[in-house]
Design an enzyme around this catalytic site. Structure first.
Site, PDB file in Angstrom:
ATOM      1  N   TYR A  25     -71.533  26.690 -91.847  1.00 58.42           N
ATOM      2  CA  TYR A  25     -70.892  27.556 -92.413  1.00 58.42           C
ATOM      3  C   TYR A  25     -69.501  28.073 -92.001  1.00 58.42           C
ATOM      4  CZ  TYR A  25     -69.766  32.483 -92.497  1.00 58.42           C
ATOM      5  OH  TYR A  25     -69.431  34.118 -92.984  1.00 58.42           O
ATOM      6  N   ASP A  28     -64.107  21.550 -89.137  1.00 55.51           N
ATOM      7  CA  ASP A  28     -63.979  22.781 -88.690  1.00 55.51           C
ATOM      8  C   ASP A  28     -64.662  23.319 -87.411  1.00 55.51           C
ATOM      9  OD1 ASP A  28     -66.270  25.708 -90.051  1.00 55.51           O
ATOM     10  OD2 ASP A  28     -64.668  25.427 -88.281  1.00 55.51           O
ATOM     11  N   LYS A  47     -60.479  31.812 -84.107  1.00 53.15           N
ATOM     12  CA  LYS A  47     -61.735  32.908 -82.525  1.00 53.15           C
ATOM     13  C   LYS A  47     -60.576  32.693 -81.873  1.00 53.15           C
ATOM     14  CE  LYS A  47     -66.232  31.761 -85.273  1.00 53.15           C
ATOM     15  NZ  LYS A  47     -66.716  33.230 -85.050  1.00 53.15           N
TER      16      LYS A  47
HETATM   17  P1  KE4 Z   1     -64.141  34.499 -90.533  1.00 51.44           P
HETATM   18  O1  KE4 Z   1     -63.732  34.025 -91.068  1.00 51.44           O
HETATM   19  O2  KE4 Z   1     -65.093  34.838 -89.464  1.00 51.44           O
HETATM   20  O3  KE4 Z   1     -63.099  34.203 -88.480  1.00 51.44           O
HETATM   21  O4  KE4 Z   1     -64.564  32.470 -89.736  1.00 51.44           O
HETATM   22  C1  KE4 Z   1     -65.150  32.013 -90.278  1.00 51.44           C
HETATM   23  C2  KE4 Z   1     -66.122  30.588 -89.571  1.00 51.44           C
HETATM   24  C3  KE4 Z   1     -65.708  29.618 -90.639  1.00 51.44           C
HETATM   25  N1  KE4 Z   1     -66.324  28.085 -89.153  1.00 51.44           N
HETATM   26  C4  KE4 Z   1     -67.672  28.353 -88.751  1.00 51.44           C
HETATM   27  C5  KE4 Z   1     -67.337  27.505 -88.178  1.00 51.44           C
HETATM   28  C6  KE4 Z   1     -67.482  29.887 -87.819  1.00 51.44           C
HETATM   29  O5  KE4 Z   1     -68.229  29.856 -86.867  1.00 51.44           O
HETATM   30  C7  KE4 Z   1     -67.346  31.007 -88.460  1.00 51.44           C
HETATM   31  C8  KE4 Z   1     -67.511  32.190 -87.671  1.00 51.44           C
HETATM   32  N2  KE4 Z   1     -68.740  32.006 -87.391  1.00 51.44           N
HETATM   33  C9  KE4 Z   1     -69.050  33.312 -87.280  1.00 51.44           C
HETATM   34  C10 KE4 Z   1     -70.581  33.433 -86.597  1.00 51.44           C
HETATM   35  N3  KE4 Z   1     -71.585  32.644 -86.001  1.00 51.44           N
HETATM   36  C11 KE4 Z   1     -68.203  34.875 -87.445  1.00 51.44           C
HETATM   37  C12 KE4 Z   1     -68.781  36.032 -87.263  1.00 51.44           C
HETATM   38  C13 KE4 Z   1     -69.300  36.843 -88.725  1.00 51.44           C
HETATM   39  O6  KE4 Z   1     -70.061  36.227 -89.581  1.00 51.44           O
HETATM   40  O7  KE4 Z   1     -68.956  38.602 -88.079  1.00 51.44           O
END
Ligand code: KE4
Length: 428
Positions: free
Chosen positions: A144, A239, A267
Site C-alpha cells: 500500500y 516506500d 509517520k
Molecule cells: P498516508 O497518506 O496515510 O500518510 O500514507 C500512505 C502510506 C504510504 N506508504 C505506506 C508504506 C503506508 O503504510 C502508508 C499508510 N499506512 C496506513 C497504515 N497501514 C495508514 C493508516 C490509514 O490509512 O488510516
C-alpha cells in the site's frame, strides 16, 4: 467494558462523516463492533471517551516511536507555537530538517517535505516519470502506497481489509500504467520488464511490507531488484513511509544494505503531526520544481509546527541511536512471549516481525507474500481482536496491518499483552 459514549459518538459521526471516520481502517469494519473514540493518549496507553484504558500497539499507525506525547516533542511544539503555525514562506528549520534527513539516510541527497505519505509516494512516481520520460511503474500485490488512483490496484492496508484492493473510481487509463508483480518473486518482475521493455519509469516497493501485515522482503530479492533497475534505467523507489526510522535509524534500506534511487517517508518524521517527504539522488530531485520541470507543491509543506515535531523526533533518534536496541529488546521479548503462548495452545499461527513492527497472522503456514497473507482467517482475527480489547490490549482493528512497539511500552505492558494473548486465544 462500557463503550456507550463511543457508540453514540459513532452514530452521530456517521451522519456527517463517510462511515463515521476520517480514514476507513479506523471503522472496525474488519473486526466488528463500533470503533472506540479516543480521549487521550499517554506513553503506551490510550483512554477512550468511556474512560477505558488500553495498552495500545497502533501508535497512530506508526508515527509514535516514543509513544504518545513524549515530553521532548510536546516541548518543541509548545515553543514553535509561540512563533506562529505556518508562513507559506521558507524557514530555517526546514533547512535543518532536510540536513537531518539526508544525514541519517545516505541514499537521500535531497528531500522535499509534503504533508502525507500519499503525497510523498505520488510525487515520487511523478518525478520518476519526469526523469525517465517513461509512464509505467511496477508495484507489488499487497503493498500500500497511499490512496493516489494508480496505487489502488491490488493495494494493501484498508483497501485489502475492506475487500476493495482495486477501487472503483480508478480509471482504466490510470490502471493501465500500473504493473503488478508478486512480492519476493524476482521472476514476476523480470517478466513485466520483458513485456514492457523501455516503458517502465519506476519500481516502488515497501522494503519491509507492513500493509499486508508484516512481510519481510528477502534480501536476495531486493538486491536483484536493485540490479535489474540499474540495468534497465528504472528508478527504484523504497516506500519507507512506515519503515523509515522505524526498523532502524537508516530505515529498511540500512537493514537490507541496498540503496534505492528514491525514498518516501511519513509517520515518524512528523513526530505525530502530518508530514511526508520524498527524496533521493540529486540528479533526480533536481527535476522537482522550481529547480526542474516536474511540478509538485503544498500549502503547508514544511510548516514550522510539523517541522518542530518532526525535527524533535529525528534529533532524538540521531542523539540516541540506542533506542533501536531498546526497541529490539522489547519487541523480541514480546514476540517470544506471544509465540510461547501459541505453543502452549498448540497453535502454529505465523508471526512476522521486523524490529518493532510485527503481525500475528491467523494462518498456520509461513507468510511471505500477498497470496499467503490473504489465507489468514480474518473472522478469527476479528474475534481475537475483540478478546484482546476486553483484556485491555488495543491492536490494529484489521489483520492486514502491523502492530508497533514503542519505547514507552514497559515490561509490565508486554507481560500483560502476553497474558492477554493466551486468554484471548483460549476463548477462540
Ligand atoms: P498516508 O497518506 O496515510 O500518510 O500514507 C500512505 C502510506 C504510504 N506508504 C505506506 C508504506 C503506508 O503504510 C502508508 C499508510 N499506512 C496506513 C497504515 N497501514 C495508514 C493508516 C490509514 O490509512 O488510516
Amino acid at each position: 467494558m462500557e463503550t456507550k459514549k463511543s457508540s453514540s459518538l459513532f452514530e452521530e459521526a456517521k451522519k456527517y462523516i463517510p462511515g463515521g471516520v476520517n480514514s476507513p481502517v479506523r471503522a472496525f469494519k474488519a473486526v466488528g463492533g463500533s470503533p472506540l473514540f479516543i480521549k487521550k493518549g499517554s506513553g503506551s496507553k490510550i483512554i477512550d471517551v468511556d474512560g477505558n484504558e488500553y495498552i495500545e500497539y497502533i501508535g497512530s499507525w506508526g508515527p509514535h516511536l516514543f509513544g504518545h506525547n513524549p515530553p521532548f516533542i510536546v516541548d518543541a511544539l509548545k515553543q514553535a507555537l509561540e512563533s506562529g503555525t505556518s508562513f507559506g514562506a521558507p524557514t530555517g528549520l526546514e533547512v535543518e530538517m532536510a540536513k537531518l534527513i539526508t544525514g541519517l539516510v545516505p541514499s537521500v541527497e535531497m528531500v522535499r517535505m509534503v504533508n502525507s505519505g500519499t503525497e510523498a509516494t505520488m510525487s515520487a512516481i511523478r518525478v520518476a516519470r519526469g526523469f525517465t520520460g517513461r509512464e509505467k511503474f511496477i508495484k507489488f500485490e499487497g503493498c500500500y502506497h497511499g490512496h493516489a488512483d494508480y496505487f489502488l490496484i491490488k493495494a494493501g492496508s484498508g483497501a485489502l481489509t475492506l475487500g476493495i484492493p482495486t477501487s472503483p473510481g480508478v480509471t482504466k487509463g490510470n490502471a493501465a500504467d500500473t504493473l503488478l508483480a508478486d512480492y519476493n518473486d524476482i521472476e514476476s518482475v523480470k517478466n513485466l520488464i520483458a513485456q514492457n521493455k523501455g516503458e517502465i519509469a519506476a519500481v516502488i516497493i515497501e522494503p519491509v511490507a507492513g500493509n499486508m501485515g508484516v512481510v519481510k522482503a528477502d534480501n536476495n530479492f531486493v538486491k536483484q531488484l536493485r540490479t535489474l533497475c540499474s540495468e534497465e534505467g528504472i528508478v527504484l523507489i523504497f516506500d519507507e513511509v512506515m519503515t523509515g526510522f522505524r526498523v532502524a535509524k537508516g530505515g529498511a534500506q540500512q537493514l537490507l544494505d541496498v540503496k534505492p534511487d528514491m525514498t518516501t517517508f511519513g509517520k515518524i518524521i512528523g513526530g505525530g503531526l502530518p508530514v511526508g517527504a520524498f527524496g533521493g539522488k540529486r540528479e533526480i530531485m533536481e527535476m522537482v520544481a522550481p529547480a526542474g520541470p516536474v511540478y509538485q507543491a503544498g500549502t503547508l509543506s514544511g510548516n514550522p509546527l510539523a517541522m518542530a515535531a518532526g525535527y524533535a523526533a529525528l534529533s532524538y533518534i540521531k542523539a540516541h541511536p540506542e533506542v533501536y536496541d531498546e526497541l529490539e529488546e522489547k519487541s523480541s521479548y514480546l514476540e517470544k512471549g506471544l509465540k510461547g503462548g501459541l505453543k502452549t495452545l498448540n497453535k502454529n499461527y505465523a508471526l512476522n516481525r521486523v524490529g518493532s513492527m510485527m503481525t500475528l497472522f491467523f494462518v498456520e503456514e509461513p507468510v511471505n507474500n500477498y497470496k499467503t497473507a490473504v489465507k489468514s482467517n480474518t473472522v478469527l482475527y476479528g474475534k481475537y481482536f475483540s478478546k484482546m480489547l476486553q483484556n485491555g490490549i488495543y491492536l490494529a482493528p484489521a489483520q492486514f496491518e502491523a502492530a508497533f512497539v514503542s519505547t514507552a511500552h514497559t515490561k509490565e505492558d508486554l507481560d500483560k499483552t502476553i497474558t492477554a494473548n493466551i486468554n484471548a486465544m483460549e476463548q477462540l
